[in-house]
Design a protein around this motif. Structure first.
Motif, PDB file in Angstrom:
ATOM      1  N   GLY A  68       0.760  -1.014  -0.016  1.00  0.00           N
ATOM      2  CA  GLY A  68      -0.037   0.046  -0.038  1.00  0.00           C
ATOM      3  C   GLY A  68       0.701   1.209  -0.095  1.00  0.00           C
ATOM      4  N   GLN A  71       3.159   1.208  -3.338  1.00  0.00           N
ATOM      5  CA  GLN A  71       2.385   1.915  -4.488  1.00  0.00           C
ATOM      6  C   GLN A  71       2.710   3.383  -4.718  1.00  0.00           C
ATOM      7  N   TYR A 157       0.336  -6.089  -9.847  1.00  0.00           N
ATOM      8  CA  TYR A 157      -0.408  -5.022  -9.251  1.00  0.00           C
ATOM      9  C   TYR A 157       0.225  -3.856  -9.374  1.00  0.00           C
ATOM     10  N   ILE A 161      -0.351  -0.143 -11.316  1.00  0.00           N
ATOM     11  CA  ILE A 161      -0.281   1.032 -10.712  1.00  0.00           C
ATOM     12  C   ILE A 161       0.491   1.997 -11.466  1.00  0.00           C
ATOM     13  N   PHE A 186      -6.004   7.367  -4.380  1.00  0.00           N
ATOM     14  CA  PHE A 186      -5.492   6.116  -3.769  1.00  0.00           C
ATOM     15  C   PHE A 186      -5.607   5.950  -2.337  1.00  0.00           C
ATOM     16  N   SER A 190     -10.389   6.423  -2.136  1.00  0.00           N
ATOM     17  CA  SER A 190     -10.518   4.849  -2.199  1.00  0.00           C
ATOM     18  C   SER A 190     -10.921   4.235  -1.042  1.00  0.00           C
ATOM     19  N   ASP A 208      -7.418   0.094  -7.262  1.00  0.00           N
ATOM     20  CA  ASP A 208      -6.534  -0.600  -6.188  1.00  0.00           C
ATOM     21  C   ASP A 208      -7.349  -1.754  -5.418  1.00  0.00           C
ATOM     22  N   GLY A 212      -6.063  -5.303  -5.772  1.00  0.00           N
ATOM     23  CA  GLY A 212      -5.586  -5.828  -4.380  1.00  0.00           C
ATOM     24  C   GLY A 212      -6.150  -7.363  -4.122  1.00  0.00           C
ATOM     25  N   MET A 236      -9.086  -4.261 -12.823  1.00  0.00           N
ATOM     26  CA  MET A 236      -7.838  -3.201 -12.755  1.00  0.00           C
ATOM     27  C   MET A 236      -7.392  -2.797 -13.949  1.00  0.00           C
TER      28      MET A 236
END
Length: 256
Positions: A68, A71, A157, A161, A186, A190, A208, A212, A236
Motif C-alpha cells: 500500500g 505503490q 499489481y 499502478i 488512492f 478509495s 486498487d 488488490g 484493474m
C-alpha cells in the motif's frame, strides 16, 4: 522513426533521469521493509487474535502489507516518466523526432511497463520470502494453493499502478496536478469509499481495491466481494486501458 529506435530512445530518457531510478528503488525498499515489519508484529500478536481471526489469517497477504505504501513510489514513477518531458519542454523535441504520437506513447509505455514489471516482480518475491521468514511458524510456501498466484499478482499489481499513473499523467500533463489527483484518489477517496457501508459496493470496483484481491489467498471474514482474485485484476486492467486510451486521445488532439 522505427519502433526499435523509439524504444531505445525512451529507455535512454528513463534511465538518464535520476528521479525515476530513485522512485523504483524506493518502491522496493519501502514495500519490503514494511512487509517484514508488519509480519514480525503479526507473529507477535497472533496469540491475541480471536478464533475467527485466526481462521482468516492470511500469511501471504500479511507479507504484502507494505504494498500500500510502496505503490506510492510506483505512482510517482509513472507520473514522472510522462510529465518530466512536459515540465522541461522536451516533449516538443520528442514529438518532432517521433511525429506518430501513437508510436511515441506506445514506446514510452512499453519501456516503463517492462521496467516496472521487473521491479514489481523482484519486490513481490523478495517481500514474500522475507515476510514468511519473519512469520516463522505462521508462514506458508509458494507450493501452497493460491500462493504463487498471489505473489505473481503482487508484481502485476505494482506494475499496473505505474501504468495507470502514466495514463493519467498523459491526460493531465502536469506532474503536480497528476500527483494531486492520484494521491488523494488512492490514499483517501478509495479508502473511504471502500470502508463506508453506503459506498462499499462502489469502492470495491476502484482499481486498487479490485486489483488488490489478486494478493489474497485466504478470503477475509464475511467477504461479499462479487469477484475473485483474477476478476479483480481484470477490473484493474480495464481501468488501466481506459487511462491509456484517454491519454492517447488527448495526446493526439492537443499541441505539445
Amino acid at each position: 522513426m522505427a519502433s526499435a529506435q523509439v524504444v531505445r530512445s525512451e529507455w535512454t530518457k528513463i534511465r538518464s533521469v535520476a528521479s525515476t531510478v530513485w522512485t523504483l528503488s524506493l518502491a522496493f525498499v519501502v514495500t519490503v521493509a514494511l512487509g517484514v515489519l508488519i509480519s514480525v508484529l503479526a507473529r507477535n500478536e497472533f496469540d491475541r487474535l480471536s478464533i475467527e481471526e485466526r481462521l482468516a489469517f492470511d500469511p501471504t497477504l500479511v507479507s504484502f502489507a507494505g504494498t500500500g505504501l510502496g505503490q506510492l513510489a510506483m505512482i510517482v514513477f509513472g507520473v514522472l516518466v510522462v510529465s518530466n518531458e512536459y515540465s522541461t519542454g522536451m516533449i516538443r523535441t520528442s514529438l518532432a523526432a517521433v511525429p506518430q504520437r501513437g508510436a511515441f506513447l506506445a514506446g514510452k509505455v512499453a519501456v516503463a511497463t517492462a521496467l516496472a514489471l521487473v521491479v514489481g516482480m523482484v519486490t513481490s518475491f523478495t517481500t514474500f520470502f522475507l515476510g514468511q521468514a519473519a512469520l516463522g511458524d505462521l508462514s506458508t510456501s509458494l507450493s501452497a494453493p493460491g500462493v504463487l498466484r498471489a505473489v505473481i499478482g503482487g508484481g502485476l499489481y505494482m506494475t499496473l499502478i505505474a501504468v495507470f499513473s502514466m495514463g493519467v499523467a498523459t491526460m493531465l500533463r502536469s506532474p503536480m496536478l497528476s500527483l494531486g489527483i492520484l494521491m488523494p484518489f488512492f490514499f483517501l477517496i478509495s479508502a473511504v469509499l471502500g470502508n463506508v457501508s453506503a459506498t462499499k459496493k462502489v469502492g470495491q470496483f476502484l482499481p486498487d481495491q479490485a486489483g488488490g484481491k489478486i494478493m489474497e489467498v485466504v478470503p477475509p471474514v464475511h467477504d461479499d466481494t462479487p469477484y475473485g482474485p483474477w476478476g479483480g485484476l481484470i477490473i484493474m486492467v480495464a481501468w488501466v486501458v481506459a487511462a491509456l486510451v484517454g491519454g492517447y486521445v488527448l495526446l493526439r488532439r492537443r499541441d505539445a
